[in-house]
Scaffold this active site. Structure first.
Site, PDB file in Angstrom:
ATOM      1  N   CYS A 408      40.128  41.940  55.261  1.00 53.37           N
ATOM      2  CA  CYS A 408      40.076  42.035  56.715  1.00 53.37           C
ATOM      3  C   CYS A 408      40.876  43.219  57.256  1.00 53.37           C
ATOM      4  O   CYS A 408      40.458  43.868  58.228  1.00 53.37           O
ATOM      5  CB  CYS A 408      40.555  40.735  57.352  1.00 53.37           C
ATOM      6  SG  CYS A 408      42.261  40.285  56.942  1.00 53.37           S
ATOM      7  N   HIS A 452      45.040  36.862  58.781  1.00 52.11           N
ATOM      8  CA  HIS A 452      43.851  37.615  59.177  1.00 52.11           C
ATOM      9  C   HIS A 452      44.252  38.788  60.068  1.00 52.11           C
ATOM     10  O   HIS A 452      45.342  38.792  60.667  1.00 52.11           O
ATOM     11  CB  HIS A 452      42.885  36.687  59.935  1.00 52.11           C
ATOM     12  CG  HIS A 452      41.497  37.213  60.054  1.00 52.11           C
ATOM     13  ND1 HIS A 452      40.750  37.630  58.982  1.00 52.11           N
ATOM     14  CD2 HIS A 452      40.702  37.388  61.146  1.00 52.11           C
ATOM     15  CE1 HIS A 452      39.573  38.032  59.388  1.00 52.11           C
ATOM     16  NE2 HIS A 452      39.508  37.911  60.697  1.00 52.11           N
ATOM     17  N   ASP A 468      35.907  41.092  65.751  1.00 52.97           N
ATOM     18  CA  ASP A 468      36.283  40.808  64.375  1.00 52.97           C
ATOM     19  C   ASP A 468      35.248  41.418  63.435  1.00 52.97           C
ATOM     20  O   ASP A 468      34.178  40.842  63.212  1.00 52.97           O
ATOM     21  CB  ASP A 468      36.386  39.302  64.137  1.00 52.97           C
ATOM     22  CG  ASP A 468      37.043  38.972  62.817  1.00 52.97           C
ATOM     23  OD1 ASP A 468      37.225  39.896  62.002  1.00 52.97           O
ATOM     24  OD2 ASP A 468      37.381  37.792  62.586  1.00 52.97           O
TER      25      ASP A 468
END
Length: 662
Positions: A408, A452, A468
């Site tokens: 991520c 994250h 995202d």
């Protein structure tokens, strides 16, 4: 006890409680400290058995110096609580080498009580509370053993006496616990164990978050007063990173942060209330569901709307918040603020800058189309993985045009770089995403593998909006918990996580975690619950009611204890041999073999043996041992032990009721 010397049983008790008191600290103590404890305990056993002599003073001095040097090297010359506890443990271990008199044994046991109490600095679970209670009971038994005569070597008697001493204190302990007001601590300690350093860092470079993804350590738990947000809305923001040096994303410098104005939040729906219990992280920032509305008293809301405590979170922390899932955040930026969120190094990652110019040209400068094209590129050509490999100097270029795989933070970092190159203000946000629902207590448990990183970009009028890029590459990571995703991703990675993943074992783990969660909530909430409890019980909070509530239960407890201690009762011999012989005499009397007033014990046993053919041998042997013991010049502890054993065996074999004549 002659000369204050201690018995073999007393030594055994001391070694047992010393080892048990150190056991909870094994996970953080340097390896040499538990090794020292075990070694000195073994040496003490050899000394007491007569195989070794007490060490010379020079040996003890050398051990003290070596232990001090070891503590300095192990704890980097810091004088924190861990160092102090380790020093207590080392002193406790070294003192074992010179236990000779009762006074030495008492010193060891007092230090053992201190070491046992320090367990709560590192572990506050209900199981540890039960363990500490057990150790304290055994320490009382050890204290009882060093006050007994040399021939009293029964562990059960010492333990029974410890329970008798502890039992009367329980009612008074409950009165203190429920009625005595909680005082603010006059001091506090900050723990710096490795266990408390598992949270997010205040900077982001490729590989940081993926390291946390391999840890199943608990980060925090959250319970909601209303509906639980769906997985795709469980974004727990902790840090906003806006400065980029070509490899790392960091927060602005302190002087810059002090000049920032607080971003305005305009809720579009009603806020949602929830409660968070956070584990120790060693860092001050706290998770808050995107977007938090205001901070609870005692906490701070930063200008970029992240939550932080006044100091590093070195122990479990509870707080309540209200957040909104739909909002407008800072719809207007000043020219200076806009420039800050467009900042990039003057050189580097030229291919990524060219990609941004191409996206702007293809989209006609439309922000939403630029973002859509970039996400389509990720979805088409990129892979989500925890093992992306190392990146070179131009990390964004290498990720976008060579590796095309990452975690991520790779996607978030590259996205912000491209958006800024395209003239779109953007920033990186780190925190946690997701969480696993525990149905037994109704809460989310968020672990370190839920760490994250995502993106916020700004558009005029709409303000900051969440983006995202991971959802474009691996949408199942966002829709499900990280645990489920990683289990499906690669079996060899799952490790401890996968072992909890299937069937009854996973259910058992959730039940255990729910039990701990209920305990932690009760302990952390008790101060407020206590005030409500007293108001409900007393019908008000006036001072006279509180004084009365304190005096009446205390008087009842002390009155009950006084009655228990002063009530008339039949005298019972303190000596274990006399006690078991008294029980044997009572049993045989009920069975028809009463002892005559002028009859000695051995004569009575021999007369009774004729009536009990099966037990005759044991009765005659017990009579013979009694004669030897009474006429010997010095009591033999082994002979006394054999008599106690024979008496107990007879009590097991003889009938309990009256004998029926045939």
């Amino acid at each position: 006890m002659k000369g204050g010397l201690i018995s073999r049983t007393a030594v055994g008790w001391q070694l047992l409680v010393v080892l048990l008191s150190v056991l909870p600290h094994m996970e953080w103590l340097p390896l040499w400290v538990p090794a020292l404890v075990v070694s000195t305990a073994g040496a003490r056993l050899m000394i007491h058995s007569g195989r070794w002599s007490f060490p010379h003073w020079s040996v003890k001095t050398a051990l003290v110096i070596a232990a001090c040097m070891g503590l300095i090297l192990s704890f980097n010359q810091t004088a924190g609580p861990e160092t102090m506890v380790a020093l207590l443990v080392v002193g406790q271990a070294l003192k074992l080498l010179e236990i000779y008199h009762r006074r030495d044994a008492l010193v060891v046991l007092f230090v053992t009580l201190f070491v046992t109490a320090t367990t709560f600095l590192f572990n506050e679970t209900v199981w540890m509370a039960a363990y500490v209670f057990l150790v304290v009971t055994l320490v009382l038994a050890a204290m009882n053993s060093i006050q007994q005569s040399d021939h009293n070597n029964l562990y059960a008697d010492h333990l029974r006496n410890a329970v008798r001493l502890l039992f009367p204190a329980i009612p008074f302990m409950l009165v203190l616990f429920f009625l005595f007001p909680r005082l603010e601590p006059f001091w506090s300690v900050t723990l710096d164990t490795g266990q408390a350093q598992t949270g997010l860092s205040d900077e982001l470079s490729p590989g940081d978050v993926s390291k946390l993804a391999q840890s199943s350590a608990l980060a925090f738990r959250a319970s909601f007063s209303g509906p639980v947000p769906p997985p795709e809305q469980r974004y727990w923001r902790m840090l906003v990173l806006s400065e980029f040096d070509g490899r790392r994303w960091t927060r602005p410098a302190l002087q810059v942060r002090r000049q920032l104005r607080t971003e305005k939040l305009y809720p579009l729906v009603e806020g949602q209330n929830y409660e968070v219990i956070m584990e120790a992280s060693g860092r001050p920032w706290l998770p808050a569901l995107d977007q938090p509305m205001k901070a609870e008293a005692g906490f701070f809301m930063t200008p970029v709307r992240t939550l932080r405590a006044s100091q590093a979170v070195d122990r479990r922390l509870q707080y309540r918040l209200q957040s909104v899932p739909l909002y407008r955040l800072q719809p207007l930026l000043t020219a200076q603020e806009e420039q800050r969120y467009l900042q990039l190094p003057a050189r580097g990652n030229s291919d990524s800058r060219e990609l941004a110019r191409q996206l702007v040209a293809d989209s006609g400068g439309d922000t939403s189309r630029v973002i859509r094209q970039l996400m389509e590129l990720f979805n088409r050509e990129f892979i989500y993985t925890l093992e992306p490999g190392r990146l070179g100097r131009d990390s964004v270029d290498q990720f976008l045009f060579e590796a095309k795989q990452g975690y991520c933070e790779h996607f978030a970092s590259a996205t912000v770089f491209v958006l800024r190159s395209a003239g779109i203000p953007a920033r990186v946000v780190t925190g946690y995403q997701g969480g696993e629902w525990n149905p037994y207590e109704g809460y989310l448990q968020v672990r370190q593998y839920d760490a994250h990183a995502w993106v916020e970009y700004w558009t005029p009028g709409s303000g900051w909006q969440r983006l995202d890029p991971t959802a474009a590459v691996a949408p199942e990571r966002i829709r499900s918990s990280a645990q489920e995703y990683f289990r499906a991703y690669e079996n060899r990675f799952a490790g401890a996580v996968s072992r909890l993943g299937a069937g009854w074992l996973r259910d058992l783990a959730q039940r255990y975690d729910a039990f701990n969660y209920a305990w932690h909530r009760w302990v952390l909430n008790y101060e407020g619950q206590q005030a409500d409890l007293l108001r409900d019980w007393l019908g008000g909070g006036e001072q006279w009611r509180q004084v009365l509530a304190w005096i009446v239960p205390s008087a009842m407890v002390f009155g009950g204890l006084a009655w228990y201690l002063m009530r008339p009762r039949r005298a019972s011999p303190r000596d274990p041999l006399e006690r078991v012989l008294q029980r044997l005499q009572q049993r045989l009397s009920v069975l028809g073999n009463e002892r005559l007033p002028a009859e000695s014990l051995s004569m009575w046993l021999r007369r009774s043996a004729d009536d009990w053919p099966r037990q005759k041998g044991m009765l005659l042997k017990l009579a013979l041992l009694d004669d030897r013991l009474r006429y010997a010049e010095q009591a033999d502890p082994e002979q006394r032990g054999e008599m106690i054993h024979l008496s107990r065996q007879l009590l097991r074999e003889l009938p309990r009721g009256k004998r029926h004549e045939s």
